[in-house]
Design an enzyme around this catalytic site. Structure first.
Site, PDB file in Angstrom:
ATOM      1  N   CYS A  96       0.878  -1.059  -0.220  1.00 20.91           N
ATOM      2  CA  CYS A  96       0.133   0.036  -0.307  1.00 20.91           C
ATOM      3  C   CYS A  96       0.986   0.807   0.711  1.00 20.91           C
ATOM      4  O   CYS A  96       0.373   1.896  -0.716  1.00 20.91           O
ATOM      5  CB  CYS A  96      -1.232  -0.190   0.934  1.00 20.91           C
ATOM      6  SG  CYS A  96       0.174   0.320   2.511  1.00 20.91           S
TER       7      CYS A  96
ATOM      8  N   HIS B 123      -2.310   1.515   6.688  1.00 19.87           N
ATOM      9  CA  HIS B 123      -2.591   1.729   4.913  1.00 19.87           C
ATOM     10  C   HIS B 123      -3.139   2.816   4.905  1.00 19.87           C
ATOM     11  O   HIS B 123      -3.853   3.791   5.183  1.00 19.87           O
ATOM     12  CB  HIS B 123      -4.390   0.439   5.481  1.00 19.87           C
ATOM     13  CG  HIS B 123      -4.656   0.408   3.621  1.00 19.87           C
ATOM     14  ND1 HIS B 123      -4.212  -0.701   3.335  1.00 19.87           N
ATOM     15  CD2 HIS B 123      -5.456   1.142   2.901  1.00 19.87           C
ATOM     16  CE1 HIS B 123      -4.296  -0.620   1.563  1.00 19.87           C
ATOM     17  NE2 HIS B 123      -5.070  -0.214   1.692  1.00 19.87           N
TER      18      HIS B 123
ATOM     19  N   HIS C 229      -5.832   1.646  -4.463  1.00 19.64           N
ATOM     20  CA  HIS C 229      -4.928   1.643  -3.067  1.00 19.64           C
ATOM     21  C   HIS C 229      -4.624   0.154  -3.609  1.00 19.64           C
ATOM     22  O   HIS C 229      -5.025  -0.805  -5.061  1.00 19.64           O
ATOM     23  CB  HIS C 229      -5.424   1.490  -1.884  1.00 19.64           C
ATOM     24  CG  HIS C 229      -6.665   0.506  -1.450  1.00 19.64           C
ATOM     25  ND1 HIS C 229      -6.638  -0.219  -0.549  1.00 19.64           N
ATOM     26  CD2 HIS C 229      -7.221   0.203  -3.008  1.00 19.64           C
ATOM     27  CE1 HIS C 229      -7.669  -1.075  -0.510  1.00 19.64           C
ATOM     28  NE2 HIS C 229      -8.145  -1.101  -1.484  1.00 19.64           N
TER      29      HIS C 229
END
Length: 346
Positions: A261, A309, A321
């Site tokens: 990520c 994240h 993402h």
């Protein structure tokens, strides 16, 4: 006599009691086996929440690994720099020693006679006096050179001490990397095992189904009325992320063909000439904080209380993402996960 006989019977009675107890226990165990109470309970079917938790834990470990790797790389570079500087200092010391050796040899050759006697015996006293003055200056240079040699020796020892510290630090960083790698491998293995025991429908819900679904989601985001990026660099980062839709998630990867990520947003802004930190923990502080209602394309959006994240906002409530190893780089709604904050880096 009767009491005596009762005393002699105690061992027999004790053996009989133990034998009876053994028979009773064996019978109970057999009965338990027949009624099924002795069997292990069947494992519960894992849920999507279980898999999500395992992926989050793996992602936390991934970001810690990324941070430890960044520090290890920095330590390794410092160690190389120290080794290079030590080699240069050693070269300077060797040259200074050669100069000292030359001066010492000249002094040894001329040092057998008293200076006054050498003046008396000299065929050219003026030349001798000039030479004596030169020798005096040479002696001063000799003392100065000795001082430089001593300083260089101290410098080399200091550099070697610093290098020893960096070696210990690098060893500790490598051990930390190993721990995080093992944690990641354990969590991802558990997630794969849990997915394998789920129904196809539940598994498709977690993994997003297929690349076709990913492309469809991306197309929907692009077809909607776009929100204008605040500048050319943010627009370039968003364009890069769109080009990487469908790329696989690989922990620790920063492109060009696979990403985790934080690696995806790092690579997106790298394509625009902007350098970002490696981890989510540092990326959230890499720019100016913005509110959720003020999001613009190119903003970094962060999730979960631990800031584990990150995605790249592309407008219309959507982000791109890299979710987890079961799902490629994709478009997803920002409200899909617990929102933790956002940063505008350009």
């Amino acid at each position: 006599m009767a009491a005596h006989r009762r005393t002699r019977q105690r061992p027999v009675g004790g053996t009989t009691a133990r034998a009876a107890a053994t028979v009773v226990l064996a019978g109970a165990a057999t009965a338990a086996g027949f009624d099924g109470a002795g069997h292990a309970a069947p494992r519960p079917t894992p849920s999507g929440a279980d898999v999500d938790r395992l992926y989050r834990e793996a992602e936390v470990a991934t970001e810690k690994y990324n941070g430890a790797k960044e520090k290890a790389d920095t330590t390794r570079q410092r160690l190389r720099d120290l080794q290079d500087e030590t080699a240069r200092a050693q070269s300077r010391l060797n040259k200074a020693r050669e100069t000292l050796g030359t001066v010492a040899a000249a002094q040894y050759r001329a040092g057998g006679l008293d200076p006054a006697l050498r003046l008396m015996l000299s065929d050219d006293p003026d030349a001798y006096l000039d030479g004596a003055a030169l020798a005096e200056r040479a002696g001063s240079r000799h003392h100065a050179e000795l001082g430089r040699v001593r300083a260089q020796l101290r410098e080399i020892e200091k550099l070697r001490g610093a290098a020893r510290v960096e070696v210990k630090t690098l060893t500790a960083r490598r051990a930390e990397l190993g721990r995080h790698k093992r944690t990641i491998a354990e969590k991802l293995s558990a997630a794969r095992e849990a997915l394998s025991r789920m129904s196809p429908e539940e598994r498709a819900r977690i993994t997003g189904g297929s690349d076709r679904a990913t492309r469809s989601a991306g197309g929907t985001a692009r077809d909607a009325a776009p929100t204008q990026a605040p500048n050319a660099r943010a627009a370039q980062a968003v364009a890069y992320a769109h080009q990487k839709l469908g790329s696989p998630y690989v922990w620790g990867a920063t492109g060009p063909d696979a990403f985790d990520c934080s690696g995806l947003v790092l690579a997106a802004y790298r394509s625009a000439g902007v350098s970002l930190p490696r981890t989510t923990y540092a990326q959230i502080d890499a720019g100016r904080r913005v509110s959720r209602s003020g999001l613009l394309p190119g903003d970094l959006v962060f999730f979960y209380s631990g800031i584990s994240h990150v995605g790249l906002y592309i407008g219309n409530g959507q982000m791109i993402h890299a979710p987890n190893p079961s799902a490629p780089v994709r478009v997803a709604p920002v409200d899909q996960m617990p929102f933790a904050g956002a940063t505008r880096v350009v």
